[in-house]
Design an enzyme around this catalytic site. Structure first.
Site, mmCIF file in Angstrom:
data_model
loop_
_atom_site.group_PDB
_atom_site.id
_atom_site.type_symbol
_atom_site.label_atom_id
_atom_site.label_comp_id
_atom_site.label_asym_id
_atom_site.label_seq_id
_atom_site.Cartn_x
_atom_site.Cartn_y
_atom_site.Cartn_z
ATOM 1 C CB CYS A 1 1.064 36.411 -16.272
ATOM 2 S SG CYS A 1 0.188 37.873 -15.663
ATOM 3 C CG HIS B 1 -1.710 1.228 1.421
ATOM 4 N ND1 HIS B 1 -1.297 2.240 2.261
ATOM 5 C CD2 HIS B 1 -2.872 1.646 0.880
ATOM 6 C CE1 HIS B 1 -2.184 3.218 2.225
ATOM 7 N NE2 HIS B 1 -3.152 2.884 1.400
#
Length: 963
Positions: free
Chosen positions: A922, A545
């Site tokens: 931006c 896991h």
């Protein structure tokens, strides 16, 4: 236990492409008998579905003990895809078995990933235990019905169960011919360890006796005790630790180390002890009716969809829009029937490096959960090759078939029952960034996939992993290596040791970097695993896991480190005589498995040739340009190295914070007259000019967009006690303390982010804009004289009216005219604006009359559209996300319905007024993959993001084209 009612003899089916033309007549050759079969005929398996073309070699099966044994080797060459059942909308239970199925790999949303791939593997002729899949829609109906099985579903399940029983000639609850089942979850998107599994369902006191008569007492009672443990944990909510405690005490009392060393008598006794756990924990007996067990198990899997750990995993990974989990019910095959049996998990290529070599683990005499859950530390696949060469050879062949069929690296679970191979699961394998890029490049080279398909095989987050740091000097810490485990997920991590997921989350929220150290991880630990820089476990393997989850997140992980002992109660890590306490620093090398004492220096990674090749494919396909946000020459160099096509945002205020510059800035702020301000700005001019020269030089031939001063002036003042600030500024600037105090009071604002900032500064103090424009044009002219190609673009921030922009454009153009006259030559340049105020987006056509380009400042645009202060949103945003009021943090993932519509509108209106208008973005969203896709579809010319996110944006822009 398992057997086939009818022996199948070898059969070859040959088909031609003409199958689907005209009458669709084709020929079958079966034991020398030639028959003509049309599409209206039914095949021997009762199916209407025909393979398209090719050859299938089916296998001969015989009854032997409790397993299915191969007499002739199976091969599957062709890859048919079964048509979905006629009334899929009403159908909730889909059956599958070798050579036939009612589903296919294209039905993941309905059957879940596991169910769809089981159906597909069965249809292409691989050995898959027969079973059925309950759809995700049934799970959704279960949740809506108040967590009750919807009307008629149980009857459909029993009908599907009859199919399994007929197929193998065994029955649930029949001691003479016992059928045992596995019940597993499977959502449309893989969520490792998030859902619950029950194996060996169908056992009770009567059935176990019948199973023992066929397969031996030890196997039967080992299966029974495993079932009691899993059923108690998953279905009844009894902690696994209560069963584990009984097992550990039994092993201690018998003086054995492994479960496999316990005798049949020991396991019988353990079964009775496990039953007592039910009474102690729940006050009731273990449910002995197999059909009741099945009903409860199905409900438990459905319930697990809404468990806290599943919800947390979906939240962390931003998984939304799924109906629920499917339930896969299959005939059990057993890897714990002795030394000729086993179970394993593998990847068809190395998921960490991408190397074309089987990568996995195998446990002799074990069941699948032992490997996946990391309960026992397994061995590599060479063990299987030595002990079970025929099964291994068939496994290798199956891996090749699956890679060719799915055109991807596959994650496979399998079991060998008395030398007979069974395929239990396949799915596209999770991989690291390095592995993903190499696999994609290699598969193109092998002719398996086209370049356009390869681009979809690498996730933008994979590139993020490649940009993570490694250790600066691995040879320098050799003497500090204190332990070594399995290198489960590559990279480097440095942090303070914590021992629980809760502590990891708490420390992380305080800004600390932590390493989560556990004996083994469980799905309940996902929150802490996500918060940690790295994960270290004492038990478990490369497919445990911890390993799978860490690789998916790009986190460093070392598993199966048997040299360490974790004492969670006393919060210490013991390595031989060494004791490491909570909070002490360790470092981890996930590429070698080394655990290192103390903090080791990290260095940025180097780009590989494979990555350069891969990115060249992405660049050839994408339309959207990718620029970078860079404020210094060093940033610009890094941006260009990462493939930026220019600077989309150069924030001039960041140049003011140097120790040699801040005093001049503060003098300018304290100035009362224009002359005083100009004197301070004259000091700043050469600094700005020098910085711009460095950036222009680094970006030779590429555009550089420079934003004029934006933040409120108070941000340049020192922080701390007001009296100390006043005294410090008075000494720095030579202004009297009372005048300094008066000036600070005038600068003070209730809401500075909506106050005196952006173009409002340049309009109020034109000399500020004049100085910055002069620095830009002088630097551009100087670099042009040195042979550098400069493309400056000046951006005016926080514009809300065309008049504001018009004022600043006039100032800039006047300065340009003066500088060009002084230098004797001109430089081509543009003036544009940031669209970050909603009003500017609404009147973009008017703004465009003054602006030659738009750049959306999505940080401020989001802030002003939502009315959320970025500085205060942390107080309520987590609550909004937890309650589902928002699906994502709008400052990380663009709000396409609101902010996105403003962007679309402004782009359309702006280009209507000025067709040549250049449009980009931006804000931070420029580096978010899902947002980049939206910007491309909205028709923007470019995105701009941080230098180290440029490759991610380049890939995201390409994936929009090939989606």
């Amino acid at each position: 236990m398992l057997y086939i009612r009818k022996k199948m003899t070898s059969m070859i089916v040959k088909t031609t492409p003409e199958l689907f033309k005209g009458n669709g007549v084709f020929r079958t050759d079966h034991l020398g008998e030639n028959r003509m079969v049309s599409r209206s005929n039914r095949l021997g398996d009762g199916s209407n579905r025909f393979p398209r073309t090719g050859t299938i070699h089916c296998q001969r099966l015989s009854i032997a003990k409790t397993g299915l044994h191969r007499e002739t080797k199976a091969r599957a060459i062709l890859s048919p895809v079964s048509d979905p059942a006629a009334s899929i909308a009403q159908k909730r239970v889909f059956t599958f078995g070798k050579g036939r199925s009612e589903g296919n790999k294209g039905m993941k949303s309905l059957l879940g990933g596991k169910g769809a791939n089981l159906a597909e593997m069965a249809s292409i002729g691989l050995s898959v235990p027969p079973g059925l899949t309950i759809s995700t829609e049934a799970c959704q109906q279960y949740q809506i019905a108040g967590k009750k099985l919807p009307e008629g579903l149980w009857e459909e399940i029993l009908e599907g169960l009859s199919f399994i029983e007929r197929d193998i000639g065994a029955s649930l609850a029949d001691p003479s011919k016992p059928l045992l089942l596995s019940v597993r979850s499977g959502a449309a998107i893989s969520m490792p360890g998030m859902m619950d599994t029950v194996l060996n369902l169908g056992l009770n006191d009567q059935v176990v006796v019948g199973l023992a008569a066929k397969s031996g007492e030890r196997f039967a009672y080992d299966s029974f005790r495993r079932f009691l443990d899993m059923f108690g944990d998953v279905v009844m909510g009894i902690p696994h630790a209560k069963f584990e405690e009984k097992l550990e005490r039994m092993k201690e009392r018998k003086g054995v180390k492994n479960d496999t060393d316990l005798s049949a008598a020991d396991l019988k006794e353990l079964v009775e002890q496990y039953k007592s756990v039910y009474l102690e924990a729940k006050g009731q007996e273990f449910p002995s009716d197999p059909k009741k067990q099945l009903e409860l198990a199905i409900e438990a899997v459905f319930d697990s969809w809404d468990s806290p750990r599943a919800n947390k995993y979906r939240s962390i990974n931003q998984i939304t829009g799924l109906k629920g989990t499917a339930v896969n019910i299959q005939c059990m095959v057993f890897g714990n029937m002795g030394d000729t049996s086993g179970t394993g998990v593998l990847f068809t290529r190395n998921p960490s490096t991408g190397e074309k070599k089987l990568y996995g683990e195998f446990l002799v005499n074990a069941q699948g959960e032992d490997v996946v859950a990391g309960i026992r530390t397994p061995e590599d696949l060479d063990t299987m090759k030595r002990f079970m060469p025929e099964a291994y050879a068939e496994l290798v062949e199956n891996c090749n078939i699956l890679e060719r069929h799915y055109k991807d690296m596959m994650d496979i679970e399998f079991t060998v029952q008395e030398e007979r191979l069974w395929m239990l699961q396949c799915r596209a394998g999770k991989r690291t960034g390095k592995g993903a890029v190499k696999i994609a490049v290699d598969m193109v080279g092998e002719g398996l996939v086209e370049k356009s398909s390869a681009i979809k095989m690498v996730e933008p987050q994979h590139l993020d992993q490649l940009l993570h740091p490694q250790f600066h000097d691995p040879s320098g810490y050799r003497e500090k290596v204190v332990a070594k485990g399995l290198p489960a997920s590559p990279g480097a991590a440095v942090g303070q040791v914590v021992f629980t997921a809760e502590e990891a989350e708490a420390w992380h929220s305080q800004g600390k970097t932590v390493i989560l150290v556990r004996t083994e991880t469980s799905p309940d630990d996902v929150g802490g695993m996500h918060a940690a820089e790295g994960i270290l476990t004492a038990r478990g393997g490369m497919t445990s896991h911890a390993a799978v989850v860490a690789r998916g997140w790009g986190k460093c992980c070392i598993a199966g480190c048997s040299e360490i002992r974790v004492d969670e109660n006393h919060k210490v890590l013991l390595i031989g005589d060494l004791t490491i306490n909570e909070g002490e620093w360790i470092s981890m090398n996930g590429s070698t498995g080394e655990v290192i004492l103390g903090k080791q220096a990290l260095a940025p990674p180097a780009l590989s040739p494979d990555l350069e090749t891969f990115m060249s494919w992405a660049d050839a396909i994408r339309r959207l340009k990718v620029m970078a946000n860079a404020d210094t020459p060093e940033d610009a160099i890094a941006a260009r190295k990462n493939g930026a096509q220019g600077i989309g945002l150069c924030r001039t205020e960041h140049m003011f914070f140097g120790a040699d510059r801040i005093k001049a800035v503060r003098k300018m702020i304290m100035a009362v007259t224009t002359e005083q301000r100009k004197a301070s700005l004259d000091i700043l001019l050469p600094y700005q000019r020098s910085d711009f020269e460095g950036i222009f030089r680094a970006m030779d031939g590429l555009p550089v967009t420079i934003r004029l001063l934006d933040p409120p002036l108070h941000e340049f003042l020192p922080e701390g006690d007001l009296d100390n600030i006043v005294h410090e500024l008075a000494e720095e600037t030579g202004v009297k303390e009372d005048e300094v105090l008066s000036r600070i009071e005038k600068l003070s604002e209730v809401n500075p982010m909506l106050g005196f900032r952006g173009c409002r500064l340049g309009i109020s103090y034109p000399e500020l804009t004049e100085m910055q424009a002069r620095a830009i044009f002088e630097a551009a002219a100087s670099m042009q004289d040195q042979g550098v190609t400069v493309i400056p673009e000046i951006m005016v921030p926080l514009v809300g009216t065309p008049q504001e922009l018009g004022h600043q454009v006039d100032v800039i153009r006047k300065v340009a005219k003066k500088v060009f006259a002084e230098k004797g030559h001109t430089v081509s340049y543009k003036v544009g604006t940031m669209i970050e105020i909603p009003r500017a987006a609404l009147i973009a056509d008017e703004i465009a009359k003054e602006a030659e380009f738009f750049s959306f400042g999505t940080n401020d645009l989001t802030q002003m559209t939502f009315g959320y202060s970025r500085d205060d949103v942390g107080k309520f945003l987590p609550i909004y996300l937890a309650k589902g009021i928002l699906q994502h943090d709008p400052f990380e993932v663009l709000d396409q319905q609101g902010v996105g519509q403003l962007i679309k509108m402004a782009t359309e209106k702006g280009r209507a007024a000025r067709p040549s208008l250049k449009v980009g973005i931006c804000g931070e969203h420029g580096g978010d993959p899902s947002s980049v896709g939206f910007f491309a579809e909205a028709g923007l010319d470019y995105v701009s993001c941080s230098p180290f996110r440029v490759p991610i944006a380049r890939l995201a822009a390409a994936q929009v084209v090939v989606a």
